[in-house]
Design a protein around this motif. Structure first.
Motif, PDB file in Angstrom:
ATOM      1  N   PHE A  45      53.599   7.601   9.018  1.00  0.00           N
ATOM      2  CA  PHE A  45      52.465   7.789   8.111  1.00  0.00           C
ATOM      3  C   PHE A  45      51.808   6.444   7.785  1.00  0.00           C
ATOM      4  CE2 PHE A  45      53.915  12.123   7.036  1.00  0.00           C
ATOM      5  CZ  PHE A  45      52.678  12.763   7.059  1.00  0.00           C
ATOM      6  N   SER A  46      52.617   5.395   7.649  1.00  0.00           N
ATOM      7  CA  SER A  46      52.072   4.055   7.376  1.00  0.00           C
ATOM      8  C   SER A  46      51.210   3.571   8.531  1.00  0.00           C
ATOM      9  CB  SER A  46      53.200   3.057   7.123  1.00  0.00           C
ATOM     10  OG  SER A  46      53.957   3.443   6.016  1.00  0.00           O
ATOM     11  N   VAL A  47      51.658   3.816   9.758  1.00  0.00           N
ATOM     12  CA  VAL A  47      50.881   3.431  10.945  1.00  0.00           C
ATOM     13  C   VAL A  47      49.562   4.211  10.963  1.00  0.00           C
ATOM     14  CG1 VAL A  47      50.806   3.494  13.477  1.00  0.00           C
ATOM     15  CG2 VAL A  47      52.888   2.742  12.306  1.00  0.00           C
ATOM     16  N   LEU A  48      49.624   5.494  10.651  1.00  0.00           N
ATOM     17  CA  LEU A  48      48.422   6.327  10.601  1.00  0.00           C
ATOM     18  C   LEU A  48      47.427   5.782   9.572  1.00  0.00           C
ATOM     19  CD1 LEU A  48      46.755   8.836  11.302  1.00  0.00           C
ATOM     20  CD2 LEU A  48      48.142  10.117   9.654  1.00  0.00           C
ATOM     21  N   LEU A  49      47.917   5.471   8.373  1.00  0.00           N
ATOM     22  CA  LEU A  49      47.038   4.917   7.330  1.00  0.00           C
ATOM     23  C   LEU A  49      46.466   3.565   7.746  1.00  0.00           C
ATOM     24  CD1 LEU A  49      48.992   5.901   4.087  1.00  0.00           C
ATOM     25  CD2 LEU A  49      46.845   6.879   4.925  1.00  0.00           C
ATOM     26  N   ALA A  50      47.271   2.747   8.423  1.00  0.00           N
ATOM     27  CA  ALA A  50      46.802   1.437   8.889  1.00  0.00           C
ATOM     28  C   ALA A  50      45.665   1.601   9.896  1.00  0.00           C
ATOM     29  CB  ALA A  50      47.948   0.642   9.508  1.00  0.00           C
ATOM     30  N   VAL A  51      45.784   2.554  10.807  1.00  0.00           N
ATOM     31  CA  VAL A  51      44.740   2.793  11.808  1.00  0.00           C
ATOM     32  C   VAL A  51      43.453   3.269  11.123  1.00  0.00           C
ATOM     33  CG1 VAL A  51      44.059   4.252  13.768  1.00  0.00           C
ATOM     34  CG2 VAL A  51      46.330   3.208  13.723  1.00  0.00           C
ATOM     35  N   LEU A 137      46.326  21.433  11.015  1.00  0.00           N
ATOM     36  CA  LEU A 137      45.010  21.584  10.390  1.00  0.00           C
ATOM     37  C   LEU A 137      44.900  20.753   9.111  1.00  0.00           C
ATOM     38  CD1 LEU A 137      44.259  25.413  10.763  1.00  0.00           C
ATOM     39  CD2 LEU A 137      42.946  23.528  11.720  1.00  0.00           C
ATOM     40  N   VAL A 138      45.932  20.820   8.271  1.00  0.00           N
ATOM     41  CA  VAL A 138      45.912  20.098   6.995  1.00  0.00           C
ATOM     42  C   VAL A 138      45.865  18.591   7.242  1.00  0.00           C
ATOM     43  CG1 VAL A 138      47.270  19.563   4.919  1.00  0.00           C
ATOM     44  CG2 VAL A 138      47.034  21.934   5.678  1.00  0.00           C
ATOM     45  N   LEU A 139      46.715  18.102   8.126  1.00  0.00           N
ATOM     46  CA  LEU A 139      46.758  16.662   8.385  1.00  0.00           C
ATOM     47  C   LEU A 139      45.463  16.182   9.047  1.00  0.00           C
ATOM     48  CD1 LEU A 139      48.525  14.261   7.864  1.00  0.00           C
ATOM     49  CD2 LEU A 139      49.628  14.618  10.065  1.00  0.00           C
ATOM     50  N   ALA A 140      44.898  16.982   9.951  1.00  0.00           N
ATOM     51  CA  ALA A 140      43.612  16.623  10.562  1.00  0.00           C
ATOM     52  C   ALA A 140      42.525  16.549   9.493  1.00  0.00           C
ATOM     53  CB  ALA A 140      43.234  17.630  11.642  1.00  0.00           C
ATOM     54  N   GLY A 141      42.556  17.477   8.547  1.00  0.00           N
ATOM     55  CA  GLY A 141      41.591  17.466   7.444  1.00  0.00           C
ATOM     56  C   GLY A 141      41.754  16.245   6.560  1.00  0.00           C
ATOM     57  N   ILE A 142      43.003  15.876   6.279  1.00  0.00           N
ATOM     58  CA  ILE A 142      43.272  14.691   5.446  1.00  0.00           C
ATOM     59  C   ILE A 142      42.781  13.425   6.156  1.00  0.00           C
ATOM     60  CG2 ILE A 142      45.118  13.227   4.513  1.00  0.00           C
ATOM     61  CD1 ILE A 142      46.652  15.870   3.911  1.00  0.00           C
ATOM     62  N   VAL A 143      43.077  13.317   7.448  1.00  0.00           N
ATOM     63  CA  VAL A 143      42.648  12.147   8.221  1.00  0.00           C
ATOM     64  C   VAL A 143      41.121  12.047   8.218  1.00  0.00           C
ATOM     65  CG1 VAL A 143      42.497  11.190  10.562  1.00  0.00           C
ATOM     66  CG2 VAL A 143      44.694  11.973   9.677  1.00  0.00           C
ATOM     67  N   ALA A 144      40.447  13.157   8.476  1.00  0.00           N
ATOM     68  CA  ALA A 144      38.978  13.150   8.491  1.00  0.00           C
ATOM     69  C   ALA A 144      38.423  12.794   7.115  1.00  0.00           C
ATOM     70  CB  ALA A 144      38.451  14.516   8.937  1.00  0.00           C
ATOM     71  N   ALA A 145      39.009  13.369   6.055  1.00  0.00           N
ATOM     72  CA  ALA A 145      38.532  13.103   4.688  1.00  0.00           C
ATOM     73  C   ALA A 145      38.718  11.636   4.316  1.00  0.00           C
ATOM     74  CB  ALA A 145      39.260  14.007   3.700  1.00  0.00           C
ATOM     75  N   LEU A 146      39.892  11.077   4.631  1.00  0.00           N
ATOM     76  CA  LEU A 146      40.138   9.668   4.324  1.00  0.00           C
ATOM     77  C   LEU A 146      39.189   8.755   5.102  1.00  0.00           C
ATOM     78  CD1 LEU A 146      44.053   9.492   4.230  1.00  0.00           C
ATOM     79  CD2 LEU A 146      42.480   9.290   2.293  1.00  0.00           C
ATOM     80  N   THR A 147      38.964   9.078   6.368  1.00  0.00           N
ATOM     81  CA  THR A 147      38.079   8.268   7.203  1.00  0.00           C
ATOM     82  C   THR A 147      36.645   8.312   6.686  1.00  0.00           C
ATOM     83  OG1 THR A 147      39.476   8.665   9.135  1.00  0.00           O
ATOM     84  CG2 THR A 147      37.246   7.895   9.564  1.00  0.00           C
ATOM     85  N   GLY A 149      35.493   9.465   3.717  1.00  0.00           N
ATOM     86  CA  GLY A 149      35.416   8.974   2.343  1.00  0.00           C
ATOM     87  C   GLY A 149      35.514   7.460   2.274  1.00  0.00           C
ATOM     88  N   GLY A 150      36.434   6.903   3.052  1.00  0.00           N
ATOM     89  CA  GLY A 150      36.599   5.447   3.084  1.00  0.00           C
ATOM     90  C   GLY A 150      35.365   4.748   3.620  1.00  0.00           C
ATOM     91  N   LYS A 151      34.769   5.306   4.678  1.00  0.00           N
ATOM     92  CA  LYS A 151      33.564   4.712   5.250  1.00  0.00           C
ATOM     93  C   LYS A 151      32.376   4.850   4.301  1.00  0.00           C
ATOM     94  CE  LYS A 151      34.781   4.837  10.119  1.00  0.00           C
ATOM     95  NZ  LYS A 151      34.398   5.218  11.477  1.00  0.00           N
ATOM     96  N   ALA A 152      32.305   5.974   3.581  1.00  0.00           N
ATOM     97  CA  ALA A 152      31.213   6.153   2.614  1.00  0.00           C
ATOM     98  C   ALA A 152      31.315   5.114   1.499  1.00  0.00           C
ATOM     99  CB  ALA A 152      31.261   7.563   2.031  1.00  0.00           C
TER     100      ALA A 152
END
Length: 194
Positions: A45-51, A137-147, A149-152
């Motif tokens: 999960f840390s690697v995922l967040l780092a990416v 589905l949930v994890l894909a949604g979280i990844v998309a939302a973080l990406t 939201g973070g870019k916004a």
């Protein structure tokens, strides 16, 4: 004549950046997949967040470089600011820097984060089960939302603090140049001595 030269430069840049993207994407994908094979779920999960964070940071740099002007950096450079020349070079190549940061690194980070999410789900659940599909589905949604939201949030920072961001990137590039330049000089000296 200038128009033809510009067109050749654009085509050359497109070919160059396509090859770089291919190499970087494969390298980052292999590296992250190798890391995931040897770690527990928390590190995965840390690697995922780092990416995801890498994608956001490079997006901020790509936007900042297109939103600033050279003038303040000429003044800083005249005062002896380290990285001033590098910052000016980044601004003068804003289209290429933005393309590299936003499109190359940003898109690679997006693709890899999606693959990492799927790999993490596979580590956590049994394949081809309802739980696996829901978790995916949930994890894909979280990844998309973080990406997204973070870019916004990053866009606002890039536009309001563009000068500071590019000054920091310029200093970082300058530091890397100095480190690698010193290593090259030391390598040449040791060769001459031998």
């Amino acid at each position: 004549m200038k128009k033809v030269k510009k067109e050749k430069n654009r085509i050359g840049w497109a070919i160059y950046i396509t090859i770089i993207t291919f190499i970087l994407s494969m390298s980052m994908n292999v590296a992250t997949n190798e890391i995931l094979k040897k770690v527990n779920i928390y590190i995965a999960f840390s690697v995922l967040l780092a990416v995801i964070l890498i994608g956001i940071v490079f997006d901020i740099i790509g936007i900042a470089v297109t939103s600033v002007s050279e003038a303040p950096f000429h003044a800083r450079n005249a005062k002896g600011m380290k990285g001033g020349k590098e910052a000016i070079a980044l601004i003068r190549s804003a289209d290429k820097v933005s393309n590299f940061c936003n499109d190359v690194i940003g898109d690679i980070a997006g693709v890899i984060s999606g693959g990492l999410a799927a790999t993490i789900v596979a580590l956590m659940t049994q394949p081809d089960t309802m739980g696996n599909r829901v978790m995916n589905l949930v994890l894909a949604g979280i990844v998309a939302a973080l990406t997204v939201g973070g870019k916004a949030m990053g866009k606002g920072i890039a536009l309001s603090k563009g000068d500071d961001i590019i000054a920091f990137v310029g200093r970082t590039v300058y530091t890397f140049k100095m480190v690698f330049h010193c290593k090259k000089r030391n390598t040449k000296k040791s060769r001459k001595e031998n």
